[in-house]
Scaffold this active site. Sequence first.
Site, PDB file in Angstrom:
ATOM      1  N   HIS A 105       0.841  -8.259   0.825  1.00  0.00           N
ATOM      2  CA  HIS A 105       1.251  -8.382   0.014  1.00  0.00           C
ATOM      3  C   HIS A 105       3.198  -8.205   0.067  1.00  0.00           C
ATOM      4  O   HIS A 105       3.658  -7.464   0.548  1.00  0.00           O
ATOM      5  CB  HIS A 105       0.898  -7.718  -0.730  1.00  0.00           C
ATOM      6  N   ASP A 158       2.962  -5.933   5.226  1.00  0.00           N
ATOM      7  CA  ASP A 158       2.243  -5.735   4.504  1.00  0.00           C
ATOM      8  C   ASP A 158       1.864  -7.777   3.919  1.00  0.00           C
ATOM      9  O   ASP A 158       2.915  -8.619   3.853  1.00  0.00           O
ATOM     10  CB  ASP A 158       2.214  -4.709   3.152  1.00  0.00           C
ATOM     11  N   HIS A 214       4.338  -0.764  -3.376  1.00  0.00           N
ATOM     12  CA  HIS A 214       4.355  -1.626  -5.060  1.00  0.00           C
ATOM     13  C   HIS A 214       4.549  -1.243  -6.062  1.00  0.00           C
ATOM     14  O   HIS A 214       4.880  -1.238  -7.539  1.00  0.00           O
ATOM     15  CB  HIS A 214       2.532  -2.599  -5.294  1.00  0.00           C
TER      16      HIS A 214
HETATM   17  N1  Q9C Z   1      -8.360  -5.491  -7.747  1.00  0.00           N
HETATM   18  C1  Q9C Z   1      -1.770  -2.881  -0.932  1.00  0.00           C
HETATM   19  O1  Q9C Z   1      -2.068  -3.733  -0.006  1.00  0.00           O
HETATM   20  N2  Q9C Z   1      -5.826  -6.634  -5.945  1.00  0.00           N
HETATM   21  N3  Q9C Z   1      -1.975  -3.294  -1.775  1.00  0.00           N
HETATM   22  C2  Q9C Z   1      -6.475  -7.413  -5.001  1.00  0.00           C
HETATM   23  C3  Q9C Z   1      -8.170  -6.794  -7.690  1.00  0.00           C
HETATM   24  C4  Q9C Z   1      -4.306  -6.259  -5.137  1.00  0.00           C
HETATM   25  C5  Q9C Z   1      -3.290  -4.487  -2.308  1.00  0.00           C
HETATM   26  C6  Q9C Z   1      -8.239  -7.007  -6.005  1.00  0.00           C
HETATM   27  C7  Q9C Z   1      -4.189  -5.835  -3.679  1.00  0.00           C
HETATM   28  C8  Q9C Z   1      -3.349  -4.867  -3.741  1.00  0.00           C
HETATM   29  C9  Q9C Z   1      -0.986  -1.538  -0.606  1.00  0.00           C
HETATM   30 ZN    ZN Z   2      -1.105  -4.982   1.233  1.00  0.00          ZN
END
Ligand code: Q9C
Ligand code: ZN
Length: 345
Positions: free
Chosen positions: A200, A198, A162
């Site tokens: 996301h 992943d 990200h």
């Molecule tokens: N704080 C990866 O898997 N946030 N990142 C969800 C809110 C976003 C995930 C909960 C998730 C990011 C590397």
């Molecule tokens: Zn993720």
Amino acid sequence: MQIFSTITQQLHAPQFEFFRGERVPCFETPSRINIILKEVAARGHQVTNATLDSQHIIECLHSPRYISFLQNAWPEWLRLSLNNVDKQPFPAVWPVRTLRTDRVPENFIAKLGFYSMDNGTPISAGTWLAAKNAADAAYSAADFINQGAHSAFCVTRPPGHHAGYDFMGGYCFINNAGIATEALRKFGCSRVAILDVDYHHGNGTQSLFYERCDVFFTSIHGDPRTEYPFFLGYEDEKGLGEGFGYNLNLPLPAGSTQTQWFNAFDHALNAIRRYQPDALVVSLGLDAYCEDPISTFALSHTDYLTIGKLIGRLNRPTIFILEGGYAVTALGINAANVLEGFENS
Ligand code: Q9C
Ligand code: ZN
């Protein structure tokens, strides 16, 4: 398979994040690495501590002012008040449309908003060192491939996909997959493909290579209409300028089945085959697993064996880099299954 890891991952240990309006314990924890290392060691894989210094590669991918912000963030936080030593900084304001981004504020909390896409990426005392050493591992893996090895796996955190040129987000600070890719290019690979599995969308990685045709990026992820990171990852993002045609997003609706996932995976693999890369970097998030607490896909333990096997059949030098995955007790089995599938392809 050769595993690269880091001791300092433990020093990135923020205590909590925000989830649906509440403070909850962090999903992205040091135990994630420990459980993977235990399982891969039990299955006979060699683990070494990464040693090479990736600073010059980090400087190719991230802006000087963002790097120095990350390096100084914790000391700056303590400078506000020594009581901050057991507290966590969070951003509170962001430069959205109509606000200026050509002036970097001096206020530390304002700077956090300037350099972060969300309030879900907490910083702790050891964050810079942990993130720097995770990048060192990605660089070490690329060096290892350059010396003739066929594969390597970076069991590192914080994750990276990200993080973009001058921002952090989604638990990520330095784009480790980008570091491995850039290093492979420097070591003489003409074309590198990045496969992001992943849950996301890898918005940081996509944005770093969006205008380049020497790096092909493809990702299977939850549809950004409903899933994080929301503001990138649509199917119509195909690359820009020389990079047009070298970005392939395969978003899937939240709640998609194993069949839907593997259909998209098949598209991604075929596109990689057409690209004929000299090497492959896999952003190995394990959060498409059915039990993941913040995701909605349905992959099983055995699906990760299949993923490894199908990636292995591409028959390219391959660097796996850990990204997300929060069903902690399952991470060891799923990671080791990918390696086993890959090696038995
Ligand atoms: N704080 C990866 O898997 N946030 N990142 C969800 C809110 C976003 C995930 C909960 C998730 C990011 C590397
Ligand atoms: Zn993720």
